[in-house]
Design a protein around this motif. Sequence first.
Motif, PDB file in Angstrom:
ATOM      1  N   ASP A  12       4.581 -10.467   3.181  1.00  0.00           N
ATOM      2  CA  ASP A  12       3.861  -9.677   4.178  1.00  0.00           C
ATOM      3  C   ASP A  12       4.734  -8.570   4.763  1.00  0.00           C
ATOM      4  O   ASP A  12       4.224  -7.547   5.226  1.00  0.00           O
ATOM      5  CB  ASP A  12       3.351 -10.585   5.304  1.00  0.00           C
ATOM      6  CG  ASP A  12       2.106 -11.372   4.911  1.00  0.00           C
ATOM      7  OD1 ASP A  12       1.490 -11.033   3.884  1.00  0.00           O
ATOM      8  OD2 ASP A  12       1.752 -12.322   5.644  1.00  0.00           O
ATOM      9  N   TRP A  15       4.348  -5.891   2.058  1.00  0.00           N
ATOM     10  CA  TRP A  15       2.992  -5.337   2.018  1.00  0.00           C
ATOM     11  C   TRP A  15       2.207  -5.868   3.213  1.00  0.00           C
ATOM     12  O   TRP A  15       1.403  -6.804   3.081  1.00  0.00           O
ATOM     13  CB  TRP A  15       2.298  -5.730   0.707  1.00  0.00           C
ATOM     14  CG  TRP A  15       3.188  -5.577  -0.490  1.00  0.00           C
ATOM     15  CD1 TRP A  15       3.739  -4.415  -0.967  1.00  0.00           C
ATOM     16  CD2 TRP A  15       3.667  -6.620  -1.348  1.00  0.00           C
ATOM     17  NE1 TRP A  15       4.521  -4.662  -2.059  1.00  0.00           N
ATOM     18  CE2 TRP A  15       4.494  -6.007  -2.332  1.00  0.00           C
ATOM     19  CE3 TRP A  15       3.475  -7.992  -1.411  1.00  0.00           C
ATOM     20  CZ2 TRP A  15       5.130  -6.749  -3.328  1.00  0.00           C
ATOM     21  CZ3 TRP A  15       4.102  -8.734  -2.403  1.00  0.00           C
ATOM     22  CH2 TRP A  15       4.909  -8.105  -3.351  1.00  0.00           C
ATOM     23  N   PRO A  16       2.437  -5.286   4.414  1.00  0.00           N
ATOM     24  CA  PRO A  16       1.774  -5.791   5.620  1.00  0.00           C
ATOM     25  C   PRO A  16       0.258  -5.826   5.458  1.00  0.00           C
ATOM     26  O   PRO A  16      -0.349  -4.814   5.077  1.00  0.00           O
ATOM     27  CB  PRO A  16       2.206  -4.791   6.697  1.00  0.00           C
ATOM     28  CG  PRO A  16       3.510  -4.238   6.193  1.00  0.00           C
ATOM     29  CD  PRO A  16       3.360  -4.167   4.704  1.00  0.00           C
ATOM     30  N   PRO A  17      -0.368  -6.964   5.703  1.00  0.00           N
ATOM     31  CA  PRO A  17      -1.814  -7.069   5.501  1.00  0.00           C
ATOM     32  C   PRO A  17      -2.612  -6.122   6.370  1.00  0.00           C
ATOM     33  O   PRO A  17      -3.718  -5.708   5.987  1.00  0.00           O
ATOM     34  CB  PRO A  17      -2.122  -8.533   5.821  1.00  0.00           C
ATOM     35  CG  PRO A  17      -0.929  -9.043   6.569  1.00  0.00           C
ATOM     36  CD  PRO A  17       0.237  -8.252   6.112  1.00  0.00           C
ATOM     37  N   GLU A  18      -2.067  -5.736   7.531  1.00  0.00           N
ATOM     38  CA  GLU A  18      -2.803  -4.820   8.407  1.00  0.00           C
ATOM     39  C   GLU A  18      -2.912  -3.413   7.822  1.00  0.00           C
ATOM     40  O   GLU A  18      -3.701  -2.592   8.316  1.00  0.00           O
ATOM     41  CB  GLU A  18      -2.161  -4.770   9.789  1.00  0.00           C
ATOM     42  CG  GLU A  18      -0.742  -4.229   9.838  1.00  0.00           C
ATOM     43  CD  GLU A  18       0.325  -5.300   9.656  1.00  0.00           C
ATOM     44  OE1 GLU A  18       1.497  -5.020   9.994  1.00  0.00           O
ATOM     45  OE2 GLU A  18      -0.019  -6.400   9.182  1.00  0.00           O
ATOM     46  N   ARG A  19      -2.165  -3.124   6.782  1.00  0.00           N
ATOM     47  CA  ARG A  19      -2.258  -1.812   6.135  1.00  0.00           C
ATOM     48  C   ARG A  19      -3.290  -1.794   5.012  1.00  0.00           C
ATOM     49  O   ARG A  19      -3.476  -0.759   4.364  1.00  0.00           O
ATOM     50  CB  ARG A  19      -0.890  -1.388   5.593  1.00  0.00           C
ATOM     51  CG  ARG A  19       0.109  -1.068   6.702  1.00  0.00           C
ATOM     52  CD  ARG A  19       1.424  -0.576   6.149  1.00  0.00           C
ATOM     53  NE  ARG A  19       2.408  -0.424   7.217  1.00  0.00           N
ATOM     54  CZ  ARG A  19       3.722  -0.499   7.053  1.00  0.00           C
ATOM     55  NH1 ARG A  19       4.205  -0.722   5.836  1.00  0.00           N
ATOM     56  NH2 ARG A  19       4.540  -0.352   8.067  1.00  0.00           N
ATOM     57  N   GLU A  21      -7.071  -1.699   3.413  1.00  0.00           N
ATOM     58  CA  GLU A  21      -8.341  -1.096   3.824  1.00  0.00           C
ATOM     59  C   GLU A  21      -9.226  -2.141   4.482  1.00  0.00           C
ATOM     60  O   GLU A  21      -9.145  -3.346   4.176  1.00  0.00           O
ATOM     61  CB  GLU A  21      -9.059  -0.506   2.614  1.00  0.00           C
ATOM     62  CG  GLU A  21      -8.320   0.639   1.939  1.00  0.00           C
ATOM     63  CD  GLU A  21      -8.291   1.901   2.786  1.00  0.00           C
ATOM     64  OE1 GLU A  21      -9.176   2.045   3.658  1.00  0.00           O
ATOM     65  OE2 GLU A  21      -7.393   2.736   2.592  1.00  0.00           O
ATOM     66  N   GLY A  22     -10.108  -1.684   5.376  1.00  0.00           N
ATOM     67  CA  GLY A  22     -10.953  -2.603   6.122  1.00  0.00           C
ATOM     68  C   GLY A  22     -11.866  -3.440   5.249  1.00  0.00           C
ATOM     69  O   GLY A  22     -12.238  -4.560   5.620  1.00  0.00           O
ATOM     70  N   GLY A  27      -4.022 -11.279   1.478  1.00  0.00           N
ATOM     71  CA  GLY A  27      -3.389 -12.397   2.155  1.00  0.00           C
ATOM     72  C   GLY A  27      -3.472 -13.667   1.339  1.00  0.00           C
ATOM     73  O   GLY A  27      -3.771 -13.657   0.144  1.00  0.00           O
ATOM     74  N   ASN A 102      -2.933  -2.855   0.416  1.00  0.00           N
ATOM     75  CA  ASN A 102      -1.671  -2.794   1.166  1.00  0.00           C
ATOM     76  C   ASN A 102      -0.475  -2.612   0.233  1.00  0.00           C
ATOM     77  O   ASN A 102       0.566  -2.093   0.644  1.00  0.00           O
ATOM     78  CB  ASN A 102      -1.490  -4.032   2.044  1.00  0.00           C
ATOM     79  CG  ASN A 102      -1.722  -5.341   1.318  1.00  0.00           C
ATOM     80  OD1 ASN A 102      -2.524  -5.428   0.394  1.00  0.00           O
ATOM     81  ND2 ASN A 102      -1.038  -6.381   1.739  1.00  0.00           N
ATOM     82  N   ASP A 129       0.001   8.496   4.133  1.00  0.00           N
ATOM     83  CA  ASP A 129      -0.415   7.608   5.210  1.00  0.00           C
ATOM     84  C   ASP A 129      -0.004   8.265   6.527  1.00  0.00           C
ATOM     85  O   ASP A 129       1.179   8.440   6.802  1.00  0.00           O
ATOM     86  CB  ASP A 129       0.266   6.245   5.048  1.00  0.00           C
ATOM     87  CG  ASP A 129      -0.157   5.237   6.102  1.00  0.00           C
ATOM     88  OD1 ASP A 129      -0.702   5.645   7.151  1.00  0.00           O
ATOM     89  OD2 ASP A 129       0.070   4.033   5.884  1.00  0.00           O
ATOM     90  N   SER A 131       0.171   7.196   9.369  1.00  0.00           N
ATOM     91  CA  SER A 131       0.944   6.353  10.283  1.00  0.00           C
ATOM     92  C   SER A 131       2.412   6.230   9.885  1.00  0.00           C
ATOM     93  O   SER A 131       3.176   5.556  10.567  1.00  0.00           O
ATOM     94  CB  SER A 131       0.319   4.952  10.352  1.00  0.00           C
ATOM     95  OG  SER A 131       0.493   4.264   9.122  1.00  0.00           O
TER      96      SER A 131
END
Length: 282
Positions: A12, A15-19, A21-22, A27, A102, A129, A131
């Motif tokens: 994680d 490859w952070p899961p919050e990155r 797509e919705g 995970g 991600n 990106d 961010s």
Amino acid sequence: MPRLSEVIAALDALWPPERAEGWDAVGTVCGDPDAEVHRVLFAVDPVQDIVDEALKLGADLIVTHHPLYLRGTTTVAAGHFKGRVVHTLIKHDIALHVAHTNADTADPGVSDALAGALDLRVVRPLVPDASDPSGRRGLGRVCELDPPMTLREFAARAAARLPATSQGIRVAGDLEATVRTLAVSGGSGDSLFDAVRASGADAFLTADLRHHPVSEATQHSPLGLVDAAHWATEWPWCEQAAAQLDEISDRHGWDLRVHVSKTVTDPWSAHHTSPSIDGAPN
């Protein structure tokens, strides 16, 4: 040996899961956080052939690029092929973890691995990106080809260096046009034509190119298009990701055994060339 929770924390961080797509489903799909992990298998698709390979290998964890359940489900009954995957995993204490979009936008990500397989120099993300202040993360990559070559020559390089599939490589555009700057995007990429044209690329290598977007793209500009199999454009990431986990294992003294599946899970099984492509159908 590390626990699954420790290995997942390391993945994680890559490859952070919050990155993701919705709409994505990334995970850990299944696995006991307290179970020990000795062997890890990387693959593109979480299909039964890969699970069977992990079972023979003695792997405790499978990491795939594609999700098992992208749109959710109301059953994991073993009578369904995805349910059978879940049953096999749980029965044999094999965990499954997914890094999808991600991993696409990561630094390094899926398109960096694709560029590396093709011996391209990455210049920047194709779709940055917003961010990321460093400007290194994002979807796709803009690359330089040194020395330049014709579109025909580059397509031959792609055919030689990417994993072999029944589809092979399809090309649209002037085969003798010179390619210096190239955009690449692992996986389906025909939604990125505007970004590719804005990048100034001479050609674009991706997968899953459809008739209408390609037809419009070839009329819009002289951009060369190189269409490879979806699986083939994403498999190089497995080797890159495995190397990343190997480095983490060495740093922590985990002594993990990390493997990359060479099982071809591209769904197409055969390709027949038409006898002639000259002129209209009879």
